[in-house]
Each structure stands twice: as structure tokens, then as C-alpha cells.
Write a protein that holds these residues in place. Sequence first.
Motif, PDB file in Angstrom:
ATOM      1  N   ILE A 186       0.717  -1.300  -0.116  1.00 15.84           N
ATOM      2  CA  ILE A 186      -0.037  -0.007  -0.046  1.00 15.84           C
ATOM      3  C   ILE A 186       1.025   1.307   0.097  1.00 15.84           C
ATOM      4  CG2 ILE A 186      -1.874  -0.892   1.259  1.00 15.84           C
ATOM      5  CD1 ILE A 186      -0.998   0.157   3.798  1.00 15.84           C
ATOM      6  N   PRO A 187       0.320   2.333  -0.388  1.00 17.97           N
ATOM      7  CA  PRO A 187       0.921   3.543  -0.442  1.00 17.97           C
ATOM      8  C   PRO A 187       1.270   4.089   1.043  1.00 17.97           C
ATOM      9  CG  PRO A 187      -0.830   4.002  -1.989  1.00 17.97           C
ATOM     10  CD  PRO A 187      -0.790   2.443  -1.286  1.00 17.97           C
ATOM     11  N   SER A 188       2.039   4.955   1.440  1.00 16.52           N
ATOM     12  CA  SER A 188       2.525   5.580   2.759  1.00 16.52           C
ATOM     13  C   SER A 188       1.038   6.420   3.266  1.00 16.52           C
ATOM     14  CB  SER A 188       3.688   6.229   2.894  1.00 16.52           C
ATOM     15  OG  SER A 188       4.705   5.351   2.442  1.00 16.52           O
ATOM     16  N   HIS A 189       0.977   6.608   4.286  1.00  9.92           N
ATOM     17  CA  HIS A 189      -0.133   7.246   4.971  1.00  9.92           C
ATOM     18  C   HIS A 189      -1.491   7.244   4.532  1.00  9.92           C
ATOM     19  CE1 HIS A 189       3.935   9.156   5.492  1.00  9.92           C
ATOM     20  NE2 HIS A 189       3.586  10.228   5.946  1.00  9.92           N
ATOM     21  N   ILE A 190      -1.668   5.880   4.365  1.00  8.90           N
ATOM     22  CA  ILE A 190      -3.328   5.493   3.880  1.00  8.90           C
ATOM     23  C   ILE A 190      -3.440   4.277   4.695  1.00  8.90           C
ATOM     24  CG2 ILE A 190      -4.388   4.623   1.776  1.00  8.90           C
ATOM     25  CD1 ILE A 190      -3.179   6.553   0.298  1.00  8.90           C
ATOM     26  N   ALA A 191      -4.631   4.228   5.151  1.00  8.81           N
ATOM     27  CA  ALA A 191      -5.051   2.836   5.636  1.00  8.81           C
ATOM     28  C   ALA A 191      -5.107   1.890   4.680  1.00  8.81           C
ATOM     29  CB  ALA A 191      -6.577   3.274   6.186  1.00  8.81           C
ATOM     30  N   CYS A 192      -5.104   0.564   5.317  1.00  7.24           N
ATOM     31  CA  CYS A 192      -4.838  -0.515   4.266  1.00  7.24           C
ATOM     32  C   CYS A 192      -6.209  -1.052   3.898  1.00  7.24           C
ATOM     33  CB  CYS A 192      -4.208  -1.835   4.978  1.00  7.24           C
ATOM     34  SG  CYS A 192      -4.097  -3.173   4.245  1.00  7.24           S
ATOM     35  N   PRO A 193      -6.563  -1.157   2.693  1.00 10.62           N
ATOM     36  CA  PRO A 193      -8.047  -1.137   2.197  1.00 10.62           C
ATOM     37  C   PRO A 193      -8.473  -2.775   2.266  1.00 10.62           C
ATOM     38  CG  PRO A 193      -6.505  -0.951   0.388  1.00 10.62           C
ATOM     39  CD  PRO A 193      -5.722  -0.537   1.410  1.00 10.62           C
ATOM     40  N   SER A 194      -7.541  -3.650   2.624  1.00 10.49           N
ATOM     41  CA  SER A 194      -7.804  -5.039   2.670  1.00 10.49           C
ATOM     42  C   SER A 194      -8.061  -5.414   4.327  1.00 10.49           C
ATOM     43  CB  SER A 194      -6.742  -5.820   2.248  1.00 10.49           C
ATOM     44  OG  SER A 194      -5.417  -5.704   2.741  1.00 10.49           O
ATOM     45  N   CYS A 195      -7.544  -4.573   5.153  1.00 10.32           N
ATOM     46  CA  CYS A 195      -7.503  -5.080   6.439  1.00 10.32           C
ATOM     47  C   CYS A 195      -8.065  -4.054   7.259  1.00 10.32           C
ATOM     48  CB  CYS A 195      -6.370  -5.689   7.262  1.00 10.32           C
ATOM     49  SG  CYS A 195      -4.803  -4.479   7.276  1.00 10.32           S
ATOM     50  N   GLY A 196      -8.183  -2.844   6.805  1.00 12.12           N
ATOM     51  CA  GLY A 196      -8.555  -1.290   7.470  1.00 12.12           C
ATOM     52  C   GLY A 196      -7.493  -0.854   8.588  1.00 12.12           C
ATOM     53  N   TYR A 197      -6.544  -1.381   8.732  1.00  8.67           N
ATOM     54  CA  TYR A 197      -5.498  -0.730   9.838  1.00  8.67           C
ATOM     55  C   TYR A 197      -4.494   0.158   9.351  1.00  8.67           C
ATOM     56  CZ  TYR A 197      -6.062  -4.489  13.306  1.00  8.67           C
ATOM     57  OH  TYR A 197      -6.401  -5.197  14.254  1.00  8.67           O
ATOM     58  N   TYR A 198      -4.495   1.371  10.224  1.00  4.89           N
ATOM     59  CA  TYR A 198      -3.396   2.428   9.995  1.00  4.89           C
ATOM     60  C   TYR A 198      -2.838   2.698  11.505  1.00  4.89           C
ATOM     61  CZ  TYR A 198      -1.637   7.045   8.808  1.00  4.89           C
ATOM     62  OH  TYR A 198      -1.021   8.028   8.497  1.00  4.89           O
ATOM     63  N   ARG A 199      -1.382   2.400  11.334  1.00  7.24           N
ATOM     64  CA  ARG A 199      -0.599   2.808  12.485  1.00  7.24           C
ATOM     65  C   ARG A 199      -0.891   1.835  13.372  1.00  7.24           C
ATOM     66  NH1 ARG A 199       1.810   8.349  13.694  1.00  7.24           N
ATOM     67  NH2 ARG A 199       3.077   8.445  11.917  1.00  7.24           N
ATOM     68  N   SER A 200      -1.013   0.460  13.289  1.00  7.50           N
ATOM     69  CA  SER A 200      -1.343  -0.538  14.359  1.00  7.50           C
ATOM     70  C   SER A 200      -2.748  -0.232  14.919  1.00  7.50           C
ATOM     71  CB  SER A 200      -0.200  -0.371  15.233  1.00  7.50           C
ATOM     72  OG  SER A 200       1.024  -0.913  14.644  1.00  7.50           O
ATOM     73  N   ARG A 201      -3.612   0.571  14.349  1.00  9.05           N
ATOM     74  CA  ARG A 201      -4.941   0.607  14.924  1.00  9.05           C
ATOM     75  C   ARG A 201      -5.980   0.460  13.874  1.00  9.05           C
ATOM     76  NH1 ARG A 201      -3.641   6.255  16.453  1.00  9.05           N
ATOM     77  NH2 ARG A 201      -5.304   6.828  15.023  1.00  9.05           N
ATOM     78  N   VAL A 233      -8.816   1.475  11.773  1.00 11.62           N
ATOM     79  CA  VAL A 233      -9.839   2.716  11.477  1.00 11.62           C
ATOM     80  C   VAL A 233     -10.983   2.410  10.491  1.00 11.62           C
ATOM     81  CG1 VAL A 233      -7.712   4.180  12.239  1.00 11.62           C
ATOM     82  CG2 VAL A 233      -7.906   3.114   9.708  1.00 11.62           C
ATOM     83  N   LEU A 234     -10.955   1.187   9.858  1.00 11.23           N
ATOM     84  CA  LEU A 234     -11.942   1.044   8.791  1.00 11.23           C
ATOM     85  C   LEU A 234     -12.448  -0.270   9.265  1.00 11.23           C
ATOM     86  CD1 LEU A 234     -10.129   1.926   5.424  1.00 11.23           C
ATOM     87  CD2 LEU A 234     -11.967   3.185   6.777  1.00 11.23           C
ATOM     88  N   THR A 235     -13.712  -0.583   8.937  1.00 12.12           N
ATOM     89  CA  THR A 235     -14.344  -1.742   8.991  1.00 12.12           C
ATOM     90  C   THR A 235     -14.503  -2.462   7.887  1.00 12.12           C
ATOM     91  OG1 THR A 235     -16.433  -0.735   8.835  1.00 12.12           O
ATOM     92  CG2 THR A 235     -15.654  -1.139  11.168  1.00 12.12           C
ATOM     93  N   VAL A 236     -13.762  -3.430   7.474  1.00 15.84           N
ATOM     94  CA  VAL A 236     -13.878  -4.120   6.116  1.00 15.84           C
ATOM     95  C   VAL A 236     -14.632  -5.373   6.093  1.00 15.84           C
ATOM     96  CG1 VAL A 236     -12.110  -5.034   4.646  1.00 15.84           C
ATOM     97  CG2 VAL A 236     -11.418  -3.112   5.859  1.00 15.84           C
ATOM     98  N   GLU A 237     -15.417  -5.284   5.370  1.00 11.36           N
ATOM     99  CA  GLU A 237     -16.369  -6.707   5.451  1.00 11.36           C
ATOM    100  C   GLU A 237     -15.618  -7.905   4.541  1.00 11.36           C
ATOM    101  OE1 GLU A 237     -20.206  -5.566   3.993  1.00 11.36           O
ATOM    102  OE2 GLU A 237     -20.484  -4.171   5.499  1.00 11.36           O
ATOM    103  N   ALA A 238     -15.546  -9.085   5.058  1.00  5.75           N
ATOM    104  CA  ALA A 238     -15.183 -10.198   4.285  1.00  5.75           C
ATOM    105  C   ALA A 238     -15.984 -10.451   3.033  1.00  5.75           C
ATOM    106  CB  ALA A 238     -14.881 -11.183   5.075  1.00  5.75           C
TER     107      ALA A 238
END
Length: 60
Positions: free
Chosen positions: A37-52, A54-59
Motif C-alpha cells: 500500500i502507499p504510505s500514510h493510507i489506511a490498508c484497504p484489505s484489513c483496515g489498519y493504519y498505524r497499528s489501529r 480505523v476502517l471496518t472491512v467486510e469479508a
Amino acid sequence: MAVPKRRQSKSRSKMRRGATRWRAPILKSCPECGTRIPSHIACPSCGYYRSRQVLTVEAL
């Protein structure tokens, strides 16, 4: 108004324009799931950003 005293050579013009070339985006791996993933962006597959979470990702 400033006017150049001498003509700029082709090589100097090309060197100046060389800084505007396209560069591939720098991707880092997500520490949670490992996807790229690019830097400074929440991961679209798991929803984590900086070990937190932040997004709810549905399976799917």
C-alpha cells in the motif's frame, strides 16, 4: 523585467526538465496483512493504519 544574457544550451534545458520525470510510487507493506500500500493510507484489505483499526472491512 529580467532578460537572459545568453541562450541556454539544449543540454542545460534537458537537465532542468529531467527533474519532472515520472517516478513509480513507493509502496510499503502493511504490517498486519502484508499487502503493498502507499504510505500514510489506511490498508484497504484489513483496515489498519498505524497499528489501529480505523476502517471496518467486510469479508467477501
